[in-house]
Motif scaffolding. Structure first.
Motif, PDB file in Angstrom:
ATOM      1  N   GLY A  90       0.812  -1.213   0.000  1.00 41.82           N
ATOM      2  CA  GLY A  90       0.000   0.000   0.000  1.00 41.82           C
ATOM      3  C   GLY A  90       0.840   1.256   0.000  1.00 41.82           C
ATOM      4  N   MET A  91       1.898   1.283   0.822  1.00 42.78           N
ATOM      5  CA  MET A  91       2.780   2.454   0.858  1.00 42.78           C
ATOM      6  C   MET A  91       3.454   2.687  -0.481  1.00 42.78           C
ATOM      7  N   ALA A  92       3.979   1.621  -1.079  1.00 45.87           N
ATOM      8  CA  ALA A  92       4.649   1.761  -2.370  1.00 45.87           C
ATOM      9  C   ALA A  92       3.686   2.261  -3.435  1.00 45.87           C
ATOM     10  N   ALA A  93       2.454   1.753  -3.408  1.00 48.44           N
ATOM     11  CA  ALA A  93       1.452   2.200  -4.381  1.00 48.44           C
ATOM     12  C   ALA A  93       1.082   3.656  -4.162  1.00 48.44           C
ATOM     13  N   TRP A  94       0.958   4.063  -2.915  1.00 46.57           N
ATOM     14  CA  TRP A  94       0.612   5.446  -2.572  1.00 46.57           C
ATOM     15  C   TRP A  94       1.618   6.422  -3.182  1.00 46.57           C
ATOM     16  N   LEU A  95       2.903   6.113  -3.053  1.00 44.50           N
ATOM     17  CA  LEU A  95       3.929   6.999  -3.584  1.00 44.50           C
ATOM     18  C   LEU A  95       4.075   6.875  -5.100  1.00 44.50           C
TER      19      LEU A  95
END
Length: 416
Positions: free
Chosen positions: A212-217
């Motif tokens: 989720g974090m990687a996708a957010w950025l």
């Protein structure tokens, strides 16, 4: 000079309209798109480009510069006497060390990797330092090179499958931290390299929070690359929202928070497209997620939680170019509730954009001064803040010009 050589644009200077056309076509942007982004028609763009209309006033020039994402105003104006970096600059002094750590293979590094718990503790301290420091890029730039090297070493030396997945989750988060340092730095290729590595490491970890974090950025990187990348931003966001949905019923607060942050990213991209209904619908979904989190919850990466909802509403209204609504949202959203200094400063910048849209320049300048007090590093590298300050240095009011000039000196746009 050879007949097929590229002419020097400064030896035989191009007119403003010719530069605008060159930069527009280089970005693959139509006249309709550029006109829409600056509040003009495609016909106006054509007449500027073919020289039938004179160079517009400074506020319109800056709006064009913002839409075309030029890093140096002279790229658009041709005036090399006044160097005005907008969305980037010469680069932070610690950028070379961070870049070297990202690019190094370090295959001969045979020292024992730090334990996973030790790396996680260092990473947690780095996030805390980033949120607390007014000079957060300086802090991150000092921590990142060694953290990147150690996290990669841990991932390479992991023995079991479980240890390898855990190490990849830590590595993905380290790369996510690096993206905060690299944002608005003059090395877009390095930013994309880090974003892609974060996503690969996150998928290798199989950890929903890391993914989720990687996708957010990654979604943010696509969106900031311009209108041609909005579909890619949406694809990443929606695919990972679908993936995370299965983890929500029994998942921890951090997974719920990243799910809410991605809902807002969908709202943000819709607002950039001018899709008002879809933008506010996605914002409503983000609100619904936040209300299922503890009242004082604050996600350490995305800042998502109840305290950030007002700031998100301001951003949606500003990106929709709704002057009155954005100013109402700005007046309603309380920045002091946001615990992160850089995120609080970013919210102040969005409030300033709202007041600027609503033709309240004094309020915009006062709010930018508050942003600078919270986190000078955030203002110094933000193109929107620079645009407002530069525009107000040419304001008709002498007092407003003086206030804008003082702020321009503070953030490094002008010398004292």
């Amino acid at each position: 000079m050879p007949a097929d050589a590229t002419p020097d644009p400064y030896r035989d200077p191009l007119a403003f309209g010719q530069r605008m056309q060159l930069l527009r076509t280089r970005r693959g942007m139509t006249r309709e798109t550029l006109g829409g982004l600056v509040g003009k028609s495609a016909s106006w763009v054509k007449q500027i480009e073919n020289g039938r209309l004179r160079t517009p006033k400074l506020d319109v020039v800056l709006a064009v510069a913002e839409a075309l994402r030029v890093r140096e105003l002279s790229e658009l104006t041709g005036d090399r006497a006044h160097h005005v970096p907008l969305f980037g600059g010469p680069g932070h002094r610690r950028l070379p060390a961070v870049a070297a750590a990202v690019d190094a293979l370090a295959l001969s590094d045979d020292r024992p990797a730090p334990p996973a718990d030790h790396l996680r503790a260092r990473l947690a301290r780095a996030w805390s330092a980033r949120h607390a420091a007014p000079d957060h890029r300086e802090v991150l730039g000092g921590l990142l090179p060694e953290l990147i090297r150690d996290a990669r070493l841990a991932a390479r030396q992991a023995q079991s499958a479980a240890d390898r997945r855990s190490a990849q989750a830590v590595l993905a988060e380290v790369y996510s931290l690096a993206q905060f340092f690299l944002a608005y730095q003059p090395d877009g290729h390095l930013l994309w390299r880090v974003a892609e590595r974060a996503m690969v490491a996150a998928q290798e970890s199989e950890d929903p929070h890391a993914i989720g974090m990687a996708a957010w950025l990654t979604a943010q990187a696509h969106r900031d690359a311009g209108p041609g990348h909005y579909d890619a931003a949406d694809q990443v966001t929606h695919e990972v929202l679908d993936h995370l949905g299965a983890f929500l019923p029994d998942g921890p607060d951090e997974v719920r928070a990243i799910y809410g942050a991605l809902q807002f990213e969908a709202a943000y991209t819709a607002a950039r497209r001018g899709e008002s209904g879809r933008a506010w619908s996605r914002w409503d979904r983000a609100v619904s997620v936040a209300e299922r989190l503890p009242a004082d919850y604050f996600h350490p990466v995305t800042s998502f939680g109840r305290a950030i909802l007002g700031a998100h509403a301001v951003t949606v209204a500003v990106e929709l170019h709704a002057g009155g609504e954005s100013a109402r949202q700005a007046a309603r959203a309380e920045a002091t509730a946001i615990p992160s200094r850089p995120r609080r400063a970013r919210h102040r910048i969005e409030q300033a954009r709202a007041y600027h849209l609503d033709r309240r320049p004094d309020a915009a300048l006062a709010t930018l001064a508050q942003a600078h007090a919270a986190a000078p590093d955030t203002v110094r590298w933000n193109g929107y803040a620079k645009r407002i300050v530069l525009e107000e240095t040419a304001a008709p009011s002498p007092e407003r010009r003086r206030r804008a000039a003082r702020l321009a000196v503070d953030i490094g746009l002008l010398t004292a």
